[in-house]
Motif scaffolding. Structure first.
Motif, PDB file in Angstrom:
ATOM      1  N   ALA A   1       0.844  -1.191   0.000  1.00  0.00           N
ATOM      2  CA  ALA A   1       0.000   0.000   0.000  1.00  0.00           C
ATOM      3  C   ALA A   1       0.879   1.241   0.000  1.00  0.00           C
ATOM      4  O   ALA A   1       1.904   1.292   0.670  1.00  0.00           O
ATOM      5  CB  ALA A   1      -0.896   0.006   1.222  1.00  0.00           C
ATOM      6  N   THR A   2       0.488   2.220  -0.777  1.00  0.00           N
ATOM      7  CA  THR A   2       1.200   3.483  -0.872  1.00  0.00           C
ATOM      8  C   THR A   2       0.186   4.601  -0.845  1.00  0.00           C
ATOM      9  O   THR A   2      -0.892   4.486  -1.427  1.00  0.00           O
ATOM     10  CB  THR A   2       1.991   3.562  -2.202  1.00  0.00           C
ATOM     11  OG1 THR A   2       2.894   2.465  -2.257  1.00  0.00           O
ATOM     12  CG2 THR A   2       2.753   4.838  -2.330  1.00  0.00           C
TER      13      THR A   2
ATOM     14  N   ALA B   1     -11.452   5.846  -7.962  1.00  0.00           N
ATOM     15  CA  ALA B   1     -10.300   6.738  -8.160  1.00  0.00           C
ATOM     16  C   ALA B   1      -9.031   5.899  -8.311  1.00  0.00           C
ATOM     17  O   ALA B   1      -8.147   6.218  -9.111  1.00  0.00           O
ATOM     18  CB  ALA B   1     -10.182   7.718  -6.994  1.00  0.00           C
ATOM     19  N   HIS B   2      -8.944   4.817  -7.559  1.00  0.00           N
ATOM     20  CA  HIS B   2      -7.807   3.906  -7.641  1.00  0.00           C
ATOM     21  C   HIS B   2      -7.657   3.355  -9.057  1.00  0.00           C
ATOM     22  O   HIS B   2      -6.555   3.288  -9.608  1.00  0.00           O
ATOM     23  CB  HIS B   2      -8.036   2.763  -6.638  1.00  0.00           C
ATOM     24  CG  HIS B   2      -6.968   1.729  -6.649  1.00  0.00           C
ATOM     25  ND1 HIS B   2      -7.090   0.535  -7.317  1.00  0.00           N
ATOM     26  CD2 HIS B   2      -5.755   1.706  -6.069  1.00  0.00           C
ATOM     27  CE1 HIS B   2      -5.999  -0.186  -7.146  1.00  0.00           C
ATOM     28  NE2 HIS B   2      -5.175   0.503  -6.385  1.00  0.00           N
ATOM     29  N   TRP B   3      -8.777   2.983  -9.675  1.00  0.00           N
ATOM     30  CA  TRP B   3      -8.768   2.451 -11.031  1.00  0.00           C
ATOM     31  C   TRP B   3      -8.236   3.487 -12.016  1.00  0.00           C
ATOM     32  O   TRP B   3      -7.538   3.148 -12.974  1.00  0.00           O
ATOM     33  CB  TRP B   3     -10.185   2.025 -11.422  1.00  0.00           C
ATOM     34  CG  TRP B   3     -10.277   1.265 -12.701  1.00  0.00           C
ATOM     35  CD1 TRP B   3     -10.195  -0.077 -12.864  1.00  0.00           C
ATOM     36  CD2 TRP B   3     -10.495   1.806 -14.010  1.00  0.00           C
ATOM     37  NE1 TRP B   3     -10.350  -0.418 -14.191  1.00  0.00           N
ATOM     38  CE2 TRP B   3     -10.528   0.737 -14.919  1.00  0.00           C
ATOM     39  CE3 TRP B   3     -10.663   3.098 -14.500  1.00  0.00           C
ATOM     40  CZ2 TRP B   3     -10.723   0.907 -16.276  1.00  0.00           C
ATOM     41  CZ3 TRP B   3     -10.849   3.274 -15.853  1.00  0.00           C
ATOM     42  CH2 TRP B   3     -10.884   2.185 -16.725  1.00  0.00           C
TER      43      TRP B   3
END
Length: 90
Positions: free
Chosen positions: A2-3, A26-28
């Motif tokens: 995780a970052t 948003a990650h996608w």
């Protein structure tokens, strides 16, 4: 792994708006953007390293092509000729 990434409020809104429009997270949205950036910058860094090595080699041996010779060769390639790279010289 995780970052976390700190984004300005404006950028967060922009990413979220794009994610909403595409019905994604948003990650996608961020993952391929970061991947594209890293790949582009790796290529840029490799180009810089190649140029640095070429400059160091030229400094050692003085072997080169003139810009006119390189331009002539590139023009032949651009026109479709199967031109061989000219011989380098001092």
């Amino acid at each position: 792994m995780a970052t976390s990434v700190k984004l300005s409020d404006d950028m967060k809104k922009r990413v979220q708006n794009l994610a909403d429009a595409r019905r994604r997270s948003a990650h996608w949205i961020m993952r391929p953007a970061i991947q594209d950036y890293v790949e582009r910058e790796e290529k840029r860094e490799a180009f810089k390293q190649d140029a640095r090595r070429a400059w160091e080699e030229y400094q050692r041996n003085g072997v080169h092509l003139t810009s006119a010779e390189a331009d002539e060769w590139l023009a032949k390639l651009e026109s479709g000729d199967n031109a061989e790279l000219p011989k380098c010289h001092k």
